[in-house]
Design a protein around this motif. Structure first.
Motif, PDB file in Angstrom:
ATOM      1  N   LEU A  96      34.130 -14.875   1.749  1.00 27.20           N
ATOM      2  CA  LEU A  96      34.673 -14.574   3.067  1.00 27.20           C
ATOM      3  C   LEU A  96      36.116 -15.014   3.203  1.00 27.20           C
ATOM      4  O   LEU A  96      36.532 -16.031   2.620  1.00 27.20           O
ATOM      5  CB  LEU A  96      33.808 -15.236   4.141  1.00 27.20           C
ATOM      6  CG  LEU A  96      32.497 -14.496   4.433  1.00 27.20           C
ATOM      7  CD1 LEU A  96      31.497 -15.405   5.135  1.00 27.20           C
ATOM      8  CD2 LEU A  96      32.767 -13.249   5.243  1.00 27.20           C
ATOM      9  N   THR A 138      36.966 -12.676  10.201  1.00 31.52           N
ATOM     10  CA  THR A 138      36.564 -13.215  11.498  1.00 31.52           C
ATOM     11  C   THR A 138      36.477 -12.098  12.525  1.00 31.52           C
ATOM     12  O   THR A 138      37.425 -11.332  12.718  1.00 31.52           O
ATOM     13  CB  THR A 138      37.583 -14.269  11.971  1.00 31.52           C
ATOM     14  OG1 THR A 138      37.547 -15.387  11.077  1.00 31.52           O
ATOM     15  CG2 THR A 138      37.271 -14.736  13.385  1.00 31.52           C
ATOM     16  N   VAL A 153      35.723 -17.393  10.137  1.00 36.36           N
ATOM     17  CA  VAL A 153      36.039 -17.891   8.807  1.00 36.36           C
ATOM     18  C   VAL A 153      37.316 -18.717   8.899  1.00 36.36           C
ATOM     19  O   VAL A 153      38.371 -18.197   9.270  1.00 36.36           O
ATOM     20  CB  VAL A 153      36.222 -16.741   7.802  1.00 36.36           C
ATOM     21  CG1 VAL A 153      36.458 -17.312   6.394  1.00 36.36           C
ATOM     22  CG2 VAL A 153      35.013 -15.822   7.807  1.00 36.36           C
TER      23      VAL A 153
END
Length: 123
Positions: free
Chosen positions: A86, A91, A121
């Protein structure tokens, strides 16, 4: 009517992983094409991934290809999005969707939507 409920979002560090789940109820005798979309703050909702009725074909946005995997378990009426490696740009609020009504699965013209789950993230 079809109800979709997402779960599995949260806060994760860059490079980490999360697995999102989407539970479907209502009209379970019908198998739909399913998709995941996301919407970052201040941005439009965008396509992430989609999967055909039997799971035989999957589609991904270029930005997540090789990092995300969509899957489904029709017996459990579940769809999943495994997210690896990620990045902060991942996000967003992630939405599960069912039954596309547009010309392609990439369009956000789906008939049924969940309420979304937040993914953050951190760098």
């Amino acid at each position: 009517q079809v109800q979709l409920v997402e779960s599995g979002g949260g806060l994760v560090q860059a490079g980490g992983s999360l697995r999102l789940s989407c539970a479907r109820s209502g009209r379970t005798f019908i198998t739909y094409i399913m998709g995941w979309f996301r919407q970052a703050p201040g941005k439009e909702r965008e396509f992430v991934a989609a999967i055909t009725r039997n799971g035989g074909n999957t589609f991904y946005a270029d930005s997540v290809k090789g990092r995300f995997t969509i899957s489904r378990d029709n017996a459990k009426n579940m769809v999943y999005l495994q997210m690896n490696s990620l990045k902060p740009e991942d996000t967003a609020v992630y939405y599960c969707a069912a039954d596309p009504s547009g010309a392609t699965v990439f369009s956000d013209e789906y008939n049924y939507w969940g309420q979304g789950t937040h993914v953050t993230v951190s760098s």
